[in-house]
Design an enzyme around this catalytic site. Structure first.
Site, PDB file in Angstrom:
ATOM      1  CD  GLU A 170      -3.136  -1.002   0.261  1.00 20.17           C
ATOM      2  OE1 GLU A 170      -3.694   0.103   0.236  1.00 20.17           O
ATOM      3  OE2 GLU A 170      -3.513  -1.968  -0.439  1.00 20.17           O
ATOM      4  CG  HIS A 175      -3.678   2.681   4.367  1.00 21.92           C
ATOM      5  ND1 HIS A 175      -4.463   3.473   3.553  1.00 21.92           N
ATOM      6  CD2 HIS A 175      -3.369   1.590   3.631  1.00 21.92           C
ATOM      7  CE1 HIS A 175      -4.624   2.879   2.382  1.00 21.92           C
ATOM      8  NE2 HIS A 175      -3.980   1.736   2.406  1.00 21.92           N
ATOM      9  CB  CYS A 229      -4.884   9.929   2.382  1.00 25.10           C
ATOM     10  SG  CYS A 229      -5.384   9.078   3.854  1.00 25.10           S
TER      11      CYS A 229
HETATM   12  O1  SUG Z   1      -7.859   2.918  -0.208  1.00 28.03           O
HETATM   13  N1  SUG Z   1     -10.701   5.024  -0.168  1.00 28.03           N
HETATM   14  C1  SUG Z   1      -9.256   4.854  -0.058  1.00 28.03           C
HETATM   15  C2  SUG Z   1      -8.708   5.800   0.986  1.00 28.03           C
HETATM   16  C3  SUG Z   1      -7.207   5.807   0.999  1.00 28.03           C
HETATM   17  C4  SUG Z   1      -6.642   6.615   2.112  1.00 28.03           C
HETATM   18  N2  SUG Z   1      -5.235   6.594   2.045  1.00 28.03           N
HETATM   19  C5  SUG Z   1      -4.393   6.541   3.108  1.00 28.03           C
HETATM   20  N3  SUG Z   1      -4.806   6.237   4.304  1.00 28.03           N
HETATM   21  N4  SUG Z   1      -3.144   6.720   2.879  1.00 28.03           N
HETATM   22  C6  SUG Z   1      -8.886   3.407   0.285  1.00 28.03           C
HETATM   23  O2  SUG Z   1      -9.638   2.788   1.059  1.00 28.03           O
HETATM   24  C7  SUG Z   1     -12.881   4.708  -1.212  1.00 28.03           C
HETATM   25  C8  SUG Z   1     -13.504   4.695  -2.597  1.00 28.03           C
HETATM   26  C9  SUG Z   1     -15.002   4.584  -2.555  1.00 28.03           C
HETATM   27  O3  SUG Z   1     -15.538   3.909  -1.667  1.00 28.03           O
HETATM   28  O4  SUG Z   1     -15.684   5.188  -3.432  1.00 28.03           O
HETATM   29  C10 SUG Z   1     -11.360   4.526  -1.222  1.00 28.03           C
HETATM   30  O5  SUG Z   1     -10.821   3.952  -2.130  1.00 28.03           O
END
Ligand code: SUG
Length: 448
Positions: free
Chosen positions: A175, A251, A372
């Site tokens: 990730e 994460h 993020c």
């Molecule tokens: O991978 N949300 C992302 C959020 C990522 C956050 N990044 C960090 N913490 N670095 C994920 O879960 C949601 C998309 C949706 O539901 O439409 C999404 O992909």
């Protein structure tokens, strides 16, 4: 005296930003799945943060969004005919697939790649490995375009080394920088690479979460460390506490953040906190500065408050030795426990002296806070000069990108709108123009 700095490259929110509930284990994504999104507001909230950081004197870059809906993926999955026909068929027979190939999730560039600065690598170049993001289908289709955009941004091979993503299998779930922190005294010196993983893939007896997935494996982190040529004594691995993954910490950057000589983390973030501390202090050794372990007790801020407010998904920015500012989302101010903690923090003895608040609600509603949205790249002067200059934020780029958003973005989008062939056309037109604004060349499959 070295003047190496840390640059932040934020993902520009794409025109198809929407809420589809695609991320099992990410509480905000699941809770907001039926809501209308506002892509225009989302992009502008992100741009406002980027500009504010540039105005504070930090090097701030922009990473372009990806082509969405991604018709090539739908073709790979058996849909045939014109683009409009494919969208219509996908909406009718596989709406969740259409939502997945339409997600603007590449905005969260902390997941774009793992980056090792030249002070840490055996060939003294900055190394990039795009994350395979294999745990979520909608994210697993990001890494190729991510690689192309990173190459178009960090072009000079004398300074920058680009790897392919690790093989796309759960054993090597990666990730990216969301689970990686680099500590150092000065950005140009050799630092400590801190990799946090959710599980050991090959060791089925080791602890694992039970409800939600551990997206990132230790095997992936070890492969990236090898690939980047990091010295073993400067690398520390730590396992996330499986219980916090099960509570919604998908994460590590939802429960910890670090920079230079400060590690700011929740008491329950790691499986073995004492080991994490001891190993980081050993790797730190006798550098010029003291290493700050800022542990937030659960009695002050619960894990639930951390997830709800995204306290730790903040940007910890260094303004000088032991002078840091914490960039937090507005949700922190609205959470009384978190706000009380932060007020005590900045008046106390930690190097964190100021808190800055940003409204990032559009991204937050999908589980993406300030941290993020950015990929950190520590750079020497020569490396900074070698970046594609058109991607760096300044007054002119800020104005151009705001006009570009006004011209191309909608201010309301529901999941059902993803089948609209006009949205695909709008999105391609926008990205085509953006590649010229950012001088990227042709990085998208729809471009000749
Ligand atoms: O991978 N949300 C992302 C959020 C990522 C956050 N990044 C960090 N913490 N670095 C994920 O879960 C949601 C998309 C949706 O539901 O439409 C999404 O992909």
């Amino acid at each position: 005296m070295s003047t190496a700095t840390e640059a932040n490259f934020d993902g520009l929110v794409g025109p198809t930003h929407n809420y589809s509930g695609l991320s099992f284990g990410n509480v905000a994504s699941l809770n907001n799945s039926a809501r209308a999104s506002n892509p225009k507001a989302a992009a502008k909230q992100g741009l406002t943060k980027m500009k504010a950081l540039a105005d504070m004197g930090f090097v701030q870059g922009v990473l372009a969004p990806h082509e969405r809906p991604h018709i090539p993926t739908l073709r790979r999955l058996g849909f045939r005919g014109s683009d409009a026909h494919i969208l219509q068929q996908a909406a009718k027979h596989a709406p969740k697939l259409l939502a997945a190939v339409s997600s603007a999730s590449c905005m969260w560039t902390a997941n774009a790649a793992t980056v090792s600065p030249s002070g840490d690598t055996s060939d003294q170049r900055v190394h990039f490995t795009p994350a395979n993001l294999v745990n979520k289908f909608h994210r697993s289709i990001e890494h190729e375009t991510t690689g192309a955009i990173l190459r178009a941004t960090f072009r000079d091979e004398r300074h920058f080394a680009h790897h392919d993503a690790l093989p796309s299998v759960d054993t090597l779930g990666d990730e990216g920088a969301a689970n990686h922190t680099r500590f150092c005294h000065d950005y140009g010196e050799q630092g400590v690479a801190f990799f946090v993983y959710g599980m050991e893939a090959f060791n089925t007896h080791a602890p694992r979460p039970r409800t939600f997935p551990a997206r990132h494996t230790v095997e992936a982190s070890q492969a990236v460390a090898r690939q980047h040529g990091l010295s073993a004594h400067q690398v520390v691995y730590a396992q996330q506490n499986p219980a916090v993954i099960d509570a919604g910490v998908f994460h590590n950057d939802v429960i910890a953040v670090g920079n230079r000589n400060a590690h700011f983390y929740h008491q329950d973030a790691f499986l073995d906190t004492a080991k994490m501390k001891a190993e980081l202090l050993t790797a730190w050794g006798d550098r010029t500065s003291k290493f700050h372990l800022i542990e937030v007790p659960r009695a002050d801020v619960s894990v639930q408050d951390s997830i709800q407010s995204y306290l730790f998904n903040s940007q910890l920015l260094s303004r000088g030795d032991d002078d840091m500012v914490l960039v937090v989302p507005g949700e922190c101010e609205n959470n009384s426990a978190v706000w009380a903690y932060l007020n005590g923090l900045v008046t106390g003895h930690s190097p964190i002296n100021e808190v800055k608040i940003f409204d990032l609600k559009q991204s937050m509603s999908n589980g993406g806070g300030p941290a993020c949205l950015r990929l950190r790249v520590a750079l020497t002067d020569a490396e900074r000069q070698a970046i594609n200059p058109a991607t760096l934020m300044n007054d002119t780029l800020f104005e151009r990108l705001n006009l570009w958003v006004d011209k191309h973005y909608r201010d309301e989008l529901y999941e059902k709108d993803l089948a609209d062939p006009m949205l695909l056309i709008e999105s391609r037109n926008a990205l085509d123009e953006l590649t010229r604004l950012l001088n990227l060349g042709n990085v998208y499959e729809f471009q000749p």
